[in-house]
Motif scaffolding. Structure first.
Motif, PDB file in Angstrom:
ATOM      1  N   GLY A  27       0.816  -1.206   0.000  1.00 24.56           N
ATOM      2  CA  GLY A  27       0.000   0.000   0.000  1.00 24.56           C
ATOM      3  C   GLY A  27       0.849   1.255   0.000  1.00 24.56           C
ATOM      4  N   GLU A  28       0.204   2.393  -0.161  1.00 25.79           N
ATOM      5  CA  GLU A  28       0.914   3.670  -0.207  1.00 25.79           C
ATOM      6  C   GLU A  28       1.631   3.973   1.103  1.00 25.79           C
ATOM      7  N   THR A  29       1.140   3.448   2.208  1.00 27.19           N
ATOM      8  CA  THR A  29       1.820   3.649   3.489  1.00 27.19           C
ATOM      9  C   THR A  29       2.943   2.634   3.705  1.00 27.19           C
ATOM     10  N   GLY A  30       3.164   1.783   2.712  1.00 31.36           N
ATOM     11  CA  GLY A  30       4.176   0.732   2.851  1.00 31.36           C
ATOM     12  C   GLY A  30       3.666  -0.489   3.571  1.00 31.36           C
ATOM     13  N   HIS A  31       2.343  -0.579   3.716  1.00 28.75           N
ATOM     14  CA  HIS A  31       1.813  -1.712   4.470  1.00 28.75           C
ATOM     15  C   HIS A  31       1.737  -2.977   3.623  1.00 28.75           C
ATOM     16  N   ILE A  32       1.927  -4.108   4.279  1.00 23.52           N
ATOM     17  CA  ILE A  32       1.590  -5.423   3.739  1.00 23.52           C
ATOM     18  C   ILE A  32       0.445  -5.938   4.597  1.00 23.52           C
ATOM     19  N   GLY A  33      -0.549  -6.573   3.964  1.00 22.44           N
ATOM     20  CA  GLY A  33      -1.809  -6.762   4.678  1.00 22.44           C
ATOM     21  C   GLY A  33      -2.334  -5.369   5.000  1.00 22.44           C
ATOM     22  N   PHE A  34      -2.945  -5.247   6.154  1.00 20.50           N
ATOM     23  CA  PHE A  34      -3.350  -3.918   6.635  1.00 20.50           C
ATOM     24  C   PHE A  34      -2.479  -3.517   7.827  1.00 20.50           C
ATOM     25  N   ASP A  70      -5.279   3.713   8.209  1.00 24.94           N
ATOM     26  CA  ASP A  70      -4.732   5.037   7.963  1.00 24.94           C
ATOM     27  C   ASP A  70      -5.614   5.777   6.958  1.00 24.94           C
ATOM     28  N   GLU A  71      -5.686   7.100   7.108  1.00 29.38           N
ATOM     29  CA  GLU A  71      -6.490   7.894   6.168  1.00 29.38           C
ATOM     30  C   GLU A  71      -5.961   7.762   4.741  1.00 29.38           C
ATOM     31  N   VAL A  72      -4.642   7.594   4.580  1.00 21.11           N
ATOM     32  CA  VAL A  72      -4.070   7.393   3.250  1.00 21.11           C
ATOM     33  C   VAL A  72      -4.612   6.104   2.632  1.00 21.11           C
ATOM     34  N   ASN A  77       7.444   1.555  10.686  1.00 20.53           N
ATOM     35  CA  ASN A  77       6.597   2.522   9.994  1.00 20.53           C
ATOM     36  C   ASN A  77       6.409   2.174   8.517  1.00 20.53           C
ATOM     37  N   VAL A  78       7.165   1.209   8.018  1.00 19.75           N
ATOM     38  CA  VAL A  78       6.980   0.685   6.658  1.00 19.75           C
ATOM     39  C   VAL A  78       7.021  -0.830   6.795  1.00 19.75           C
ATOM     40  N   SER A  79       5.874  -1.425   7.022  1.00 13.15           N
ATOM     41  CA  SER A  79       5.873  -2.852   7.374  1.00 13.15           C
ATOM     42  C   SER A  79       6.427  -3.725   6.261  1.00 13.15           C
ATOM     43  N   ALA A  80       6.395  -3.239   5.010  1.00 10.91           N
ATOM     44  CA  ALA A  80       6.936  -4.037   3.907  1.00 10.91           C
ATOM     45  C   ALA A  80       8.439  -4.241   4.029  1.00 10.91           C
ATOM     46  N   THR A  81       9.141  -3.388   4.778  1.00 12.99           N
ATOM     47  CA  THR A  81      10.587  -3.612   4.948  1.00 12.99           C
ATOM     48  C   THR A  81      10.850  -4.938   5.649  1.00 12.99           C
ATOM     49  N   ALA A  82       9.877  -5.446   6.379  1.00 18.66           N
ATOM     50  CA  ALA A  82      10.055  -6.700   7.123  1.00 18.66           C
ATOM     51  C   ALA A  82      10.309  -7.888   6.213  1.00 18.66           C
ATOM     52  N   ILE A  83       9.878  -7.819   4.943  1.00 19.52           N
ATOM     53  CA  ILE A  83      10.080  -8.980   4.068  1.00 19.52           C
ATOM     54  C   ILE A  83      11.564  -9.265   3.891  1.00 19.52           C
ATOM     55  N   ARG A  84      12.419  -8.254   4.089  1.00 15.81           N
ATOM     56  CA  ARG A  84      13.869  -8.455   3.932  1.00 15.81           C
ATOM     57  C   ARG A  84      14.439  -9.339   5.030  1.00 15.81           C
ATOM     58  N   LEU A  85      13.659  -9.592   6.066  1.00 13.97           N
ATOM     59  CA  LEU A  85      14.077 -10.518   7.121  1.00 13.97           C
ATOM     60  C   LEU A  85      13.804 -11.967   6.746  1.00 13.97           C
TER      61      LEU A  85
END
Length: 247
Positions: A134-141, A158-160, A218-226
């Protein structure tokens, strides 16, 4: 890092569908984590075509969706359960009892979340988890901030995100539910493989942040790098900033 960049969105969708088909073919009882959104519609269309051609059998598959809006019944046209029925489930031979989508109208939402986690464990765990971003960097919600050990839970949107998703709600963000149920980041990371797909220049900045930026709740998609086995499939537009910064 396994990042595949294709010349077109169509090639990205085809590669993603091929990976999902391979997961189904290579497991006696495949367990798929599924996602929603415009990108996924094209992927599901290809999977349906494979099934209709006789080359893909969903009869032994189990599915778990990432998320669902709170307050929308499974038959509500804007629910993700309805979305999945329209775009995939009604067109393939997956057993209805093996379809799992969080129940956004459950009387006890915390109990629903616990039951969802238990069902994933009982299935033997998710083999391949499909993801968008998502635009907020989310994976899932998993809106910011989301700890990397979170499990299935109630979240405030998030409002975004509500603005981004308003197309299904008459383009009125105020009509998008304020809360949802989502798999947590930790739940997602438990899958044996992760597959994130993004196309279009509108995703370029957040893809670069997810793949090149600092690890951040704050950018949950960064977690995929783990994760030890993750693949990101992008078209050239979505990959444009990342490719410049990766040279």
């Amino acid at each position: 890092m396994n990042v595949i960049v294709t010349e077109s969105p169509e090639q990205a969708f085809s590669q993603a569908a091929g990976m999902i088909a391979c997961e189904i073919h290579s497991n006696a009882t495949p367990v798929l984590g599924l996602a929603t959104g415009r990108t996924m519609e094209s992927i599901y269309q290809i999977l349906v075509q494979k099934h209709e051609s006789g080359t893909l059998d969903f009869s032994k598959a189990t599915s778990f969706n990432l998320d669902e809006y709170i307050g929308l019944s499974p038959t509500d046209p804007n629910s993700y359960r309805h979305y999945m029925q329209e775009h995939l489930f009604a067109h393939v031979n997956i057993s209805a009892k093996e379809i799992h989508v969080p129940n956004g109208t459950a009387p006890d939402l915390d109990a629903e979340c616990a039951q969802y986690e238990a069902a994933i464990r009982a299935s033997g765990g998710i083999g391949l988890q499909l993801l968008g971003i998502g635009e907020t960097g989310h994976i899932g919600f998993n809106e910011p901030p989301s700890a990397f050990d979170t499990r299935t839970r109630v979240v405030q949107l998030d409002e975004v995100t509500r603005r981004q998703n308003s197309g299904m709600f008459g383009n009125d963000p105020a009509c998008v539910p304020e809360r949802a149920l989502t798999m947590g980041v930790g739940t997602i990371l438990d899958a044996r493989k992760l597959l994130l797909v993004a196309v279009g220049v509108g995703k370029a900045a957040i893809i670069n942040e997810a793949l090149n930026g600092p690890m951040s709740e704050n950018v949950s998609a960064t977690a995929i790098r783990l994760h030890p086995a993750y693949t990101v499939i992008l078209d050239e537009a979505a990959a444009s900033i990342w490719m410049k910064n990766s040279k």
